[in-house]
Design a protein around this motif. Structure first.
Motif, PDB file in Angstrom:
ATOM      1  N   LYS A 112       0.816  -1.208   0.000  1.00  0.00           N
ATOM      2  CA  LYS A 112       0.000   0.000   0.000  1.00  0.00           C
ATOM      3  C   LYS A 112       0.854   1.263   0.000  1.00  0.00           C
ATOM      4  O   LYS A 112       0.383   2.329   0.325  1.00  0.00           O
ATOM      5  CB  LYS A 112      -0.899   0.010   1.234  1.00  0.00           C
ATOM      6  CG  LYS A 112      -1.993  -1.006   1.202  1.00  0.00           C
ATOM      7  CD  LYS A 112      -3.250  -0.341   0.785  1.00  0.00           C
ATOM      8  CE  LYS A 112      -4.409  -1.283   1.001  1.00  0.00           C
ATOM      9  NZ  LYS A 112      -5.638  -0.614   1.135  1.00  0.00           N
ATOM     10  N   GLY A 113       2.132   1.144  -0.303  1.00  0.00           N
ATOM     11  CA  GLY A 113       3.010   2.302  -0.347  1.00  0.00           C
ATOM     12  C   GLY A 113       3.973   2.384   0.809  1.00  0.00           C
ATOM     13  O   GLY A 113       4.928   3.141   0.784  1.00  0.00           O
ATOM     14  N   GLY A 114       3.748   1.614   1.877  1.00  0.00           N
ATOM     15  CA  GLY A 114       4.674   1.556   2.999  1.00  0.00           C
ATOM     16  C   GLY A 114       4.700   2.787   3.871  1.00  0.00           C
ATOM     17  O   GLY A 114       5.634   2.981   4.644  1.00  0.00           O
ATOM     18  N   VAL A 115       3.710   3.653   3.791  1.00  0.00           N
ATOM     19  CA  VAL A 115       3.696   4.872   4.598  1.00  0.00           C
ATOM     20  C   VAL A 115       2.622   4.730   5.679  1.00  0.00           C
ATOM     21  O   VAL A 115       1.450   4.569   5.373  1.00  0.00           O
ATOM     22  CB  VAL A 115       3.412   6.111   3.718  1.00  0.00           C
ATOM     23  CG1 VAL A 115       3.370   7.368   4.560  1.00  0.00           C
ATOM     24  CG2 VAL A 115       4.438   6.213   2.607  1.00  0.00           C
ATOM     25  N   ARG A 116       3.061   4.777   6.922  1.00  0.00           N
ATOM     26  CA  ARG A 116       2.125   4.688   8.036  1.00  0.00           C
ATOM     27  C   ARG A 116       1.544   6.055   8.344  1.00  0.00           C
ATOM     28  O   ARG A 116       2.138   7.083   8.040  1.00  0.00           O
ATOM     29  CB  ARG A 116       2.835   4.209   9.296  1.00  0.00           C
ATOM     30  CG  ARG A 116       3.226   2.791   9.277  1.00  0.00           C
ATOM     31  CD  ARG A 116       3.793   2.374  10.596  1.00  0.00           C
ATOM     32  NE  ARG A 116       3.951   3.503  11.519  1.00  0.00           N
ATOM     33  CZ  ARG A 116       4.368   3.392  12.752  1.00  0.00           C
ATOM     34  NH1 ARG A 116       4.695   2.244  13.233  1.00  0.00           N
ATOM     35  NH2 ARG A 116       4.491   4.452  13.522  1.00  0.00           N
ATOM     36  N   ALA A 117       0.424   6.053   9.014  1.00  0.00           N
ATOM     37  CA  ALA A 117      -0.159   7.309   9.491  1.00  0.00           C
ATOM     38  C   ALA A 117       0.727   7.863  10.601  1.00  0.00           C
ATOM     39  O   ALA A 117       1.354   7.110  11.346  1.00  0.00           O
ATOM     40  CB  ALA A 117      -1.565   7.063  10.006  1.00  0.00           C
ATOM     41  N   ALA A 118       0.794   9.149  10.706  1.00  0.00           N
ATOM     42  CA  ALA A 118       1.613   9.783  11.730  1.00  0.00           C
ATOM     43  C   ALA A 118       1.085   9.447  13.116  1.00  0.00           C
ATOM     44  O   ALA A 118      -0.116   9.258  13.314  1.00  0.00           O
ATOM     45  CB  ALA A 118       1.616  11.297  11.521  1.00  0.00           C
ATOM     46  N   ALA A 119       1.974   9.381  14.095  1.00  0.00           N
ATOM     47  CA  ALA A 119       1.571   9.122  15.470  1.00  0.00           C
ATOM     48  C   ALA A 119       0.716  10.265  15.980  1.00  0.00           C
ATOM     49  O   ALA A 119       0.912  11.420  15.616  1.00  0.00           O
ATOM     50  CB  ALA A 119       2.802   8.942  16.348  1.00  0.00           C
ATOM     51  N   THR A 120      -0.215   9.953  16.853  1.00  0.00           N
ATOM     52  CA  THR A 120      -1.157  10.963  17.317  1.00  0.00           C
ATOM     53  C   THR A 120      -0.620  11.807  18.453  1.00  0.00           C
ATOM     54  O   THR A 120      -1.220  12.801  18.819  1.00  0.00           O
ATOM     55  CB  THR A 120      -2.461  10.292  17.777  1.00  0.00           C
ATOM     56  OG1 THR A 120      -2.134   9.405  18.857  1.00  0.00           O
ATOM     57  CG2 THR A 120      -3.109   9.528  16.646  1.00  0.00           C
ATOM     58  N   GLY A 121       0.484  11.439  19.054  1.00  0.00           N
ATOM     59  CA  GLY A 121       1.047  12.213  20.146  1.00  0.00           C
ATOM     60  C   GLY A 121       0.673  11.683  21.512  1.00  0.00           C
ATOM     61  O   GLY A 121       1.202  12.116  22.523  1.00  0.00           O
ATOM     62  N   ASP A 122      -0.239  10.731  21.598  1.00  0.00           N
ATOM     63  CA  ASP A 122      -0.614  10.182  22.891  1.00  0.00           C
ATOM     64  C   ASP A 122       0.253   8.985  23.282  1.00  0.00           C
ATOM     65  O   ASP A 122       0.076   8.404  24.335  1.00  0.00           O
ATOM     66  CB  ASP A 122      -2.095   9.790  22.910  1.00  0.00           C
ATOM     67  CG  ASP A 122      -2.415   8.739  21.865  1.00  0.00           C
ATOM     68  OD1 ASP A 122      -1.556   8.456  21.010  1.00  0.00           O
ATOM     69  OD2 ASP A 122      -3.543   8.213  21.886  1.00  0.00           O
ATOM     70  N   TYR A 123       1.216   8.671  22.455  1.00  0.00           N
ATOM     71  CA  TYR A 123       2.098   7.535  22.717  1.00  0.00           C
ATOM     72  C   TYR A 123       3.376   8.040  23.386  1.00  0.00           C
ATOM     73  O   TYR A 123       3.984   8.995  22.943  1.00  0.00           O
ATOM     74  CB  TYR A 123       2.457   6.820  21.409  1.00  0.00           C
ATOM     75  CG  TYR A 123       3.487   5.739  21.570  1.00  0.00           C
ATOM     76  CD1 TYR A 123       3.158   4.520  22.151  1.00  0.00           C
ATOM     77  CD2 TYR A 123       4.791   5.938  21.181  1.00  0.00           C
ATOM     78  CE1 TYR A 123       4.090   3.531  22.313  1.00  0.00           C
ATOM     79  CE2 TYR A 123       5.746   4.967  21.336  1.00  0.00           C
ATOM     80  CZ  TYR A 123       5.391   3.749  21.911  1.00  0.00           C
ATOM     81  OH  TYR A 123       6.334   2.773  22.079  1.00  0.00           O
ATOM     82  N   GLU A 124       3.731   7.391  24.472  1.00  0.00           N
ATOM     83  CA  GLU A 124       4.981   7.751  25.162  1.00  0.00           C
ATOM     84  C   GLU A 124       5.832   6.498  25.249  1.00  0.00           C
ATOM     85  O   GLU A 124       5.401   5.479  25.811  1.00  0.00           O
ATOM     86  CB  GLU A 124       4.660   8.274  26.556  1.00  0.00           C
ATOM     87  CG  GLU A 124       5.873   8.755  27.303  1.00  0.00           C
ATOM     88  CD  GLU A 124       5.502   9.320  28.655  1.00  0.00           C
ATOM     89  OE1 GLU A 124       6.290   9.133  29.596  1.00  0.00           O
ATOM     90  OE2 GLU A 124       4.431   9.930  28.772  1.00  0.00           O
ATOM     91  N   ALA A 125       7.015   6.534  24.675  1.00  0.00           N
ATOM     92  CA  ALA A 125       7.882   5.370  24.647  1.00  0.00           C
ATOM     93  C   ALA A 125       8.330   5.005  26.062  1.00  0.00           C
ATOM     94  O   ALA A 125       8.584   5.874  26.899  1.00  0.00           O
ATOM     95  CB  ALA A 125       9.097   5.649  23.771  1.00  0.00           C
ATOM     96  N   TRP A 126       8.443   3.723  26.327  1.00  0.00           N
ATOM     97  CA  TRP A 126       8.897   3.235  27.620  1.00  0.00           C
ATOM     98  C   TRP A 126      10.416   3.352  27.701  1.00  0.00           C
ATOM     99  O   TRP A 126      11.118   3.049  26.739  1.00  0.00           O
ATOM    100  CB  TRP A 126       8.467   1.784  27.781  1.00  0.00           C
ATOM    101  CG  TRP A 126       8.943   1.159  29.040  1.00  0.00           C
ATOM    102  CD1 TRP A 126       8.362   1.267  30.270  1.00  0.00           C
ATOM    103  CD2 TRP A 126      10.104   0.337  29.206  1.00  0.00           C
ATOM    104  NE1 TRP A 126       9.073   0.547  31.197  1.00  0.00           N
ATOM    105  CE2 TRP A 126      10.170  -0.028  30.573  1.00  0.00           C
ATOM    106  CE3 TRP A 126      11.086  -0.114  28.349  1.00  0.00           C
ATOM    107  CZ2 TRP A 126      11.171  -0.827  31.082  1.00  0.00           C
ATOM    108  CZ3 TRP A 126      12.099  -0.915  28.867  1.00  0.00           C
ATOM    109  CH2 TRP A 126      12.129  -1.270  30.216  1.00  0.00           C
ATOM    110  N   THR A 127      10.885   3.769  28.829  1.00  0.00           N
ATOM    111  CA  THR A 127      12.328   3.784  29.083  1.00  0.00           C
ATOM    112  C   THR A 127      12.572   3.096  30.411  1.00  0.00           C
ATOM    113  O   THR A 127      11.755   3.216  31.349  1.00  0.00           O
ATOM    114  CB  THR A 127      12.896   5.217  29.134  1.00  0.00           C
ATOM    115  OG1 THR A 127      12.229   5.935  30.165  1.00  0.00           O
ATOM    116  CG2 THR A 127      12.727   5.937  27.803  1.00  0.00           C
TER     117      THR A 127
END
Length: 130
Positions: A112-127
């Motif tokens: 499908k073109g390999g382009v994902r939708a942009a992240a919405t900003g509610d995701y916080e990566a775990w550290t």
């Protein structure tokens, strides 16, 4: 290929050996996809043996649910006599479409073109330090 492979291959349908082995077995029905079902003889537990001869490629996902139940002795009689008529809201079963043009491909898939939708900003990566 101009050669009929059916006599020699099992993946393109029933071979001559299968047809020979089904002699004397009772044809009990056919499903909406054209698969034919047989019964005859007994297994080691005394249950009747049951077979499906696929109409086309041998793929177990092409057996409708009602006939799957019959093949695995969950239903004693053929589905047309043992099960109620399908409800108006039920849709026909579909075979597994993986590997075909009709397979599901999400928006980020390479097909499908390999382009994902942009992240919405509610995701916080775990550290590990957090």
């Amino acid at each position: 290929m101009g050669i009929n492979l059916n006599p020699f291959t099992w993946w393109t349908g029933a071979s001559w050996g299968t047809a020979f082995g089904l002699r004397g077995k009772a044809r009990v029905g056919e499903d909406s996809l054209g698969n034919v079902y047989y019964e005859g003889g007994a297994d080691t537990a005394g249950n009747p043996r049951r077979w499906v001869i696929y109409n086309g490629i041998n793929d177990a996902s092409r057996v409708p649910p009602e006939w799957f139940g019959w093949l695995h002795h969950q239903v004693a009689d053929v589905p047309s006599r043992a099960l109620p008529a399908p409800r108006a809201w039920q849709i026909p079963a579909e075979p597994n479409l993986t590997g075909t043009i009709a397979a599901y491909r999400p928006s980020g898939a390479l097909e499908k073109g390999g382009v994902r939708a942009a992240a919405t900003g509610d995701y916080e990566a775990w550290t590990p330090d957090a």
